[in-house]
Motif scaffolding. Structure first.
Motif, mmCIF file in Angstrom:
data_model
loop_
_atom_site.group_PDB
_atom_site.id
_atom_site.type_symbol
_atom_site.label_atom_id
_atom_site.label_comp_id
_atom_site.label_asym_id
_atom_site.label_seq_id
_atom_site.Cartn_x
_atom_site.Cartn_y
_atom_site.Cartn_z
ATOM 1 N N VAL A 48 -39.641 17.775 -30.424
ATOM 2 C CA VAL A 48 -38.804 17.587 -29.554
ATOM 3 C C VAL A 48 -37.683 16.660 -30.072
ATOM 4 O O VAL A 48 -36.086 17.319 -29.542
ATOM 5 C CB VAL A 48 -39.449 15.613 -29.164
ATOM 6 C CG1 VAL A 48 -37.824 14.983 -28.124
ATOM 7 C CG2 VAL A 48 -40.340 15.946 -27.899
ATOM 8 N N ILE B 37 -35.246 20.337 -29.634
ATOM 9 C CA ILE B 37 -34.652 21.142 -28.674
ATOM 10 C C ILE B 37 -33.529 20.232 -28.129
ATOM 11 O O ILE B 37 -32.616 19.890 -28.254
ATOM 12 C CB ILE B 37 -35.889 20.400 -27.426
ATOM 13 C CG1 ILE B 37 -36.591 20.456 -27.784
ATOM 14 C CG2 ILE B 37 -35.336 20.542 -25.857
ATOM 15 C CD1 ILE B 37 -37.573 19.787 -26.307
ATOM 16 N N LEU C 121 -37.288 15.648 -20.475
ATOM 17 C CA LEU C 121 -38.454 16.001 -20.254
ATOM 18 C C LEU C 121 -39.947 16.014 -21.034
ATOM 19 O O LEU C 121 -40.991 15.838 -20.443
ATOM 20 C CB LEU C 121 -37.645 17.248 -19.054
ATOM 21 C CG LEU C 121 -38.515 17.872 -18.429
ATOM 22 C CD1 LEU C 121 -39.143 16.957 -17.113
ATOM 23 C CD2 LEU C 121 -38.358 19.291 -18.254
ATOM 24 N N VAL C 122 -39.884 16.362 -22.058
ATOM 25 C CA VAL C 122 -40.873 16.994 -22.514
ATOM 26 C C VAL C 122 -41.402 15.546 -23.449
ATOM 27 O O VAL C 122 -42.750 15.456 -23.272
ATOM 28 C CB VAL C 122 -40.528 17.506 -24.292
ATOM 29 C CG1 VAL C 122 -41.742 17.849 -24.986
ATOM 30 C CG2 VAL C 122 -40.482 18.782 -23.769
ATOM 31 N N THR D 251 -29.564 16.338 -25.083
ATOM 32 C CA THR D 251 -30.722 14.327 -24.187
ATOM 33 C C THR D 251 -32.013 15.645 -23.623
ATOM 34 O O THR D 251 -32.918 14.848 -23.252
ATOM 35 C CB THR D 251 -29.730 14.123 -23.928
ATOM 36 O OG1 THR D 251 -29.175 13.906 -25.252
ATOM 37 C CG2 THR D 251 -31.143 12.480 -23.566
ATOM 38 N N HIS D 252 -31.302 16.480 -21.730
ATOM 39 C CA HIS D 252 -32.406 16.125 -20.886
ATOM 40 C C HIS D 252 -33.801 17.492 -21.163
ATOM 41 O O HIS D 252 -34.627 16.055 -20.223
ATOM 42 C CB HIS D 252 -31.692 17.656 -19.967
ATOM 43 C CG HIS D 252 -32.308 17.164 -18.564
ATOM 44 N ND1 HIS D 252 -32.610 16.956 -17.238
ATOM 45 C CD2 HIS D 252 -33.077 18.846 -18.078
ATOM 46 C CE1 HIS D 252 -33.498 16.932 -17.206
ATOM 47 N NE2 HIS D 252 -33.620 18.193 -16.760
ATOM 48 N N TYR D 253 -33.536 18.074 -21.877
ATOM 49 C CA TYR D 253 -35.573 18.671 -22.339
ATOM 50 C C TYR D 253 -35.880 18.007 -23.424
ATOM 51 O O TYR D 253 -37.450 17.342 -23.181
ATOM 52 C CB TYR D 253 -34.921 19.939 -21.862
ATOM 53 C CG TYR D 253 -34.603 21.083 -21.330
ATOM 54 C CD1 TYR D 253 -35.710 20.817 -20.042
ATOM 55 C CD2 TYR D 253 -33.431 21.009 -21.497
ATOM 56 C CE1 TYR D 253 -34.794 22.332 -19.500
ATOM 57 C CE2 TYR D 253 -33.089 22.438 -20.043
ATOM 58 C CZ TYR D 253 -33.221 22.212 -19.025
ATOM 59 O OH TYR D 253 -33.646 23.031 -17.816
ATOM 60 N N LYS D 254 -34.908 17.059 -23.669
ATOM 61 C CA LYS D 254 -36.229 16.227 -24.860
ATOM 62 C C LYS D 254 -36.624 14.990 -24.680
ATOM 63 O O LYS D 254 -37.558 15.081 -24.061
ATOM 64 C CB LYS D 254 -35.254 15.647 -25.920
ATOM 65 C CG LYS D 254 -34.257 16.575 -27.187
ATOM 66 C CD LYS D 254 -33.791 15.517 -28.205
ATOM 67 C CE LYS D 254 -32.971 16.410 -29.088
ATOM 68 N NZ LYS D 254 -31.913 17.357 -28.830
ATOM 69 N N PHE E 48 -31.921 28.154 -20.000
ATOM 70 C CA PHE E 48 -32.130 28.033 -19.301
ATOM 71 C C PHE E 48 -30.622 27.872 -18.069
ATOM 72 O O PHE E 48 -31.429 26.820 -16.680
ATOM 73 C CB PHE E 48 -32.731 26.438 -19.003
ATOM 74 C CG PHE E 48 -34.251 27.006 -19.947
ATOM 75 C CD1 PHE E 48 -34.990 28.093 -19.195
ATOM 76 C CD2 PHE E 48 -35.068 26.424 -20.901
ATOM 77 C CE1 PHE E 48 -35.841 28.442 -19.711
ATOM 78 C CE2 PHE E 48 -36.047 26.288 -21.025
ATOM 79 C CZ PHE E 48 -36.508 26.996 -21.364
ATOM 80 N N LEU F 94 -31.032 22.565 -25.346
ATOM 81 C CA LEU F 94 -30.980 23.666 -24.328
ATOM 82 C C LEU F 94 -30.273 22.624 -23.747
ATOM 83 O O LEU F 94 -29.834 21.535 -23.087
ATOM 84 C CB LEU F 94 -32.156 23.783 -23.799
ATOM 85 C CG LEU F 94 -33.328 24.650 -25.151
ATOM 86 C CD1 LEU F 94 -34.468 24.423 -24.199
ATOM 87 C CD2 LEU F 94 -33.327 26.055 -24.995
ATOM 88 N N SER G 100 -29.904 9.949 -21.011
ATOM 89 C CA SER G 100 -31.599 9.667 -20.739
ATOM 90 C C SER G 100 -32.149 8.827 -21.411
ATOM 91 O O SER G 100 -33.353 9.011 -21.698
ATOM 92 C CB SER G 100 -32.130 11.297 -20.637
ATOM 93 O OG SER G 100 -31.272 12.108 -20.667
ATOM 94 N N SER H 176 -27.980 22.242 -20.462
ATOM 95 C CA SER H 176 -29.123 21.927 -18.504
ATOM 96 C C SER H 176 -27.331 21.360 -17.831
ATOM 97 O O SER H 176 -27.044 21.183 -18.401
ATOM 98 C CB SER H 176 -29.621 20.492 -18.304
ATOM 99 O OG SER H 176 -29.392 18.992 -19.222
#
Length: 515
Positions: free
Chosen positions: A38, A41, A75-76, A70-73, A202, A43, A136, A45
């Motif tokens: 985590v 990550i 989310l995971v 932060t967003h995809y961290k 993405f 990426l 987040s 967004s």
């Protein structure tokens, strides 16, 4: 007939035990993903933000906003928390699993309830639920941290759990050392096409990174890089001291050096101060070691390497000294002296005359940085905010929309009045602001229990637990200077949970030995 039922019952118990072990392995695997993957990550967004304020300040306005870290961290973290919770509930409900009886259960439960209540009664409910778009760190993330902490302290681990945890941090350390080294030497990786394509994988086709974007590491900012890798440096150094495997000793020591170099290149004081605070504990561990002289030698070599790192890096960027030894020593030997001009020749009185009266316009405060890089200034205003909503606070991660920006003291403490304060720079004050006094008391109870068990582990000198104990203490120490994020808090709350589990086992085994 009774013997038949006894055999069936024994078979069911054995089957449950095997099923529990299998489920614990799956859960532990998910926890290792949070620890090791985590934080890596990065990426891009695009998020639609609904601002609760009407303002012409772009940072506080709503609309489409971009985030890289932060967003995809987050989310995971949410996905893995849900999966781990489902597996854990299956273990409890269908495999005769048990939940440890501990005071921590009450603290965790109370704090979770208060987070929910503070979110419901927050003046910024949506922000309090999700957190700011580029952080987040709202209620959802904090409930995930607590769930992961609770699960981690209620599963069984393999004997080599500490080795698996340190292995999980190894790629994070090596990758971030490479990234920050490029950034520090002026060859930022985001300027390379392949990296740019990777982090924007993405993003919509018409969206690009803003000009001048740079990549310090896989965490949001140098503050988080500094704090996180101070924890990792402490963990690797202690693992190098207590490990009985020579290869593990060497690799952990090398990784501790890489970690402290990351701390220095992050250009943030928080990690360096954390290392200074943790040094007496590390020396205690070395002093209590069977091979005392060798262990103390490791600590000394680590300190020499750190000082050498400051010297080499400060020659490249004098701020390295300012953010390390400069905290204690005002003069910077690596800073070139600037030529000063006599300001009197440019001094025109700013005065207005009307009739025979003379008026002097008030001079604005001189630009400067307040105590703790402006943190003390921020903390004082957070305390004032808490006085207005003392019971349940404002909701987590909503500070940016409630802090008094553009006030007269900002220029003297934050260099300019245009700085927008979006975070408390202190985990504890963040909790106090977000959940009020009630939430803060519950959280403080949780922390005191964790600290107590960690200190016992350090004093008892149990080889396995002591590595997790110093990581726990280092995390709670640097939290005085930094707040939380999914990429830092989620892995560290898991370590706190593992520490509580292993620590209780050590205390139980000691009690059995005494009996």
């Amino acid at each position: 007939m009774s013997k038949f039922y006894e055999k069936v019952a024994y078979h069911d118990v054995e089957e449950d035990i095997q099923s529990q072990k299998s489920m614990d392995k799956w859960i532990f695997g998910l926890l290792l993903i949070v620890i090791g993957f985590v934080p890596l990550i990065v990426l891009g967004s695009v998020i639609e933000v609904q601002s609760p304020l009407i303002t012409n300040i772009s940072t506080l306005m709503g609309g489409e906003k971009g985030d890289l870290f932060t967003h995809y961290k987050a989310l995971v973290v949410v996905i893995i928390t849900v999966l781990a919770t489902l597996l854990f509930m299956a273990k409890i409900l269908f495999m005769n699993g048990r939940i440890r009886k501990t005071k921590l259960n009450y603290a965790i439960g109370a704090f979770a309830v208060i987070i929910v209540l503070s979110t419901i009664f927050s003046p910024n409910i949506t922000i309090a639920l999700h957190g700011q778009y580029n952080r987040s760190d709202g209620a959802i993330s904090w409930l995930c941290y607590l769930a992961l902490f609770f699960i981690a302290m209620n599963i069984e681990y393999p004997k080599k759990v500490v080795k698996y945890v340190t292995y999980a941090f190894t790629p994070l350390t090596i990758i971030n050392f490479i990234i920050i080294s490029f950034n520090f030497t002026g060859n930022d990786l985001l300027q390379h096409g392949w990296m740019n394509k990777l982090v924007t994988l993405f993003l919509p086709g018409d969206v690009n990174l803003s000009e001048g974007s740079h990549l310090v590491g896989t965490l949001n900012h140098g503050n988080y890089m500094s704090g996180m890798f101070a924890i990792i440096a402490t963990m690797f150094l202690v693992n190098s001291i207590v490990s009985k495997n020579m290869l593990d000793k060497i690799s952990s020591f090398v990784l501790s050096i890489l970690s402290i170099l990351i701390v220095l290149m992050s250009l943030s004081t928080s990690g360096f101060l954390t290392m200074v605070v943790m040094l007496p504990i590390i020396l205690w561990i070395a002093f209590k070691h069977d091979k005392k002289m060798f262990a103390l030698g490791q600590v000394i070599v680590f300190c020499i390497a750190s000082v050498a790192g400051v010297h080499v890096l400060a020659k490249e960027n004098a701020k390295v000294w300012d953010e390390s030894f400069g905290f204690f020593i005002s003069s910077n030997p690596y800073q070139e002296e600037s030529i000063s001009f006599n300001s009197d020749i440019f001094n025109w009185d700013n005065r207005v005359y009307a009739a025979d009266a003379q008026f002097e316009l008030p001079a604005p405060a001189e630009s400067g940085v307040g105590a703790g890089s402006g943190r003390v200034y921020i903390w004082s205003y957070i305390i004032d905010l808490v006085k207005d909503r003392p019971m349940l606070g404002y909701g987590l991660d909503t500070l940016i929309y409630n802090f008094p920006h553009n006030n007269k003291d900002a220029r003297a403490n934050l260099e300019t009045q245009e700085v927008i304060v979006d975070k408390p720079h202190n985990m504890y004050l963040g909790i106090l602001y977000g959940t009020g006094i009630i939430g803060f008391v519950a959280f403080l109870a949780l922390i005191l229990i964790v600290v107590g068990r960690s200190l016992k582990a350090v004093l008892n000198g149990k080889t396995g637990t002591i590595v997790l104990a110093v990581a726990t203490l280092a995390f709670l120490c640097q939290a005085v200077f930094n707040d939380t994020l999914p990429g830092t808090a989620a892995p560290l709350f898991i370590i706190l949970g593992i520490m509580q589990k292993k620590g209780s086992e050590d205390l139980t085994s000691e009690h059995i030995d005494e009996v």
